[in-house]
Design an enzyme around this catalytic site. Structure first.
Site, PDB file in Angstrom:
ATOM      1  N   ASP A 101       0.833  -1.253  -0.064  1.00  0.00           N
ATOM      2  CA  ASP A 101      -0.027  -0.098   0.317  1.00  0.00           C
ATOM      3  C   ASP A 101       0.825   1.283   0.149  1.00  0.00           C
ATOM      4  O   ASP A 101       2.105   1.305   0.241  1.00  0.00           O
ATOM      5  CB  ASP A 101      -1.002   0.176   1.097  1.00  0.00           C
ATOM      6  CG  ASP A 101      -1.986  -1.013   1.097  1.00  0.00           C
ATOM      7  OD1 ASP A 101      -2.219  -1.618  -0.029  1.00  0.00           O
ATOM      8  OD2 ASP A 101      -2.377  -1.436   2.297  1.00  0.00           O
TER       9      ASP A 101
HETATM   10  N1  URA Z   1      -1.430  -5.927   3.488  1.00  0.00           N
HETATM   11  C1  URA Z   1      -1.800  -4.809   3.681  1.00  0.00           C
HETATM   12  O1  URA Z   1      -2.904  -4.457   4.131  1.00  0.00           O
HETATM   13  N2  URA Z   1      -1.060  -3.794   3.117  1.00  0.00           N
HETATM   14  C2  URA Z   1       0.003  -4.128   2.404  1.00  0.00           C
HETATM   15  O2  URA Z   1       0.462  -3.019   1.909  1.00  0.00           O
HETATM   16  C3  URA Z   1       0.406  -5.426   2.362  1.00  0.00           C
HETATM   17  C4  URA Z   1      -0.156  -6.210   3.036  1.00  0.00           C
END
Ligand code: URA
Length: 238
Positions: A101
């Site tokens: 993310d």
């Molecule tokens: N899980 C998430 O919620 N975000 C990420 O970036 C990676 C795994």
């Protein structure tokens, strides 16, 4: 044996979609014959020509990046935000394997090796991804067991995983949890905690398979050596 358009895309010549267009336009020859069907499978020895020029296999590049916050895990961004590709100095068309993310930090691999990317991202690949999550509240053993057994996110139960409490901070009423998962669903870690009533305040991927970013500062990267790449192939095929 792999589909012709995939072999062309994996060579780094162009995207798979563009390769399909080239095939439909009759610009691709395999072993001297023009191919017009998209389903044709070819082996590694096939002589592929595009526009009457032999298809060259691009040299493969592999990078391990410690992704900072506020960087997007894609090749381009229509909102003009910095992407993980912007952080790597290369003229080769590389892309990230999977996603973190915008606000998640940590280990992410970038490459132009489509075969490795497909293997690692295949739903059946059992690659360990280790996350360190800072969450609100003091999480208990019961909730940790729930995470380990699997919780429902997006109407589906997550696979068994490992979860460990690393630290409590009673002053700020937060906990640090290490979560090791194989799957890679969208926002998986955040959704897993959400499903048991906790909010992820900070998230870092400590390890992707056996690779960690302990020696890389935020935004730093290094190339992977051939031994490391071989090991990744082996891990993906396990
Ligand atoms: N899980 C998430 O919620 N975000 C990420 O970036 C990676 C795994």
């Amino acid at each position: 044996m792999e589909r012709l358009q995939k072999v062309i895309a994996n060579s780094g010549y162009c995207s798979r979609r563009k390769a399909e267009e080239l095939i439909k336009q009759g610009l691709v020859k395999v072993n001297g014959e023009t191919v017009l069907e998209l389903g044709l499978k070819v082996d590694g020895n096939a002589a592929i020509m595009i526009n009457n020029k032999p298809l060259k296999q691009e040299k493969k590049e592999y990078y391990l990046l410690n992704k900072p916050r506020e960087v997007i895990s894609s090749v381009t961004d229509d909102k003009g935000r910095t992407t993980v590709v912007d952080l790597i100095e290369t003229t080769t068309r590389i892309y990230p394997i999977g996603r973190l993310d915008y606000d998640t930090t940590g280990a992410i691999i970038l490459t132009n090796d489509g075969e490795l990317a497909n293997l690692l991202m295949h739903p059946k690949s059992n690659i360990d991804k280790v996350y360190i999550a800072k969450i609100n509240g003091l999480i208990g053993k019961v909730e940790i067991n729930k995470l380990q057994r699997g919780v429902i996110i997006d109407n589906k139960k997550t696979s068994k995983c490992k979860a460990k409490i690393k630290k409590y901070d009673k002053k700020t009423d937060t906990s640090i949890v290490e979560l090791t998962i194989h799957e890679g669903k969208n926002h998986q870690v955040k959704k897993m905690f959400e499903s048991i009533g906790y909010k992820v305040l900070k998230l870092k991927r400590e390890k992707y398979s056996y690779l960690d970013v302990n020696n890389l500062k935020s935004g730093e990267y290094r190339t992977l050596n051939p031994k490391e790449v071989k090991k990744l192939y082996n891990e993906a095929k396990k």
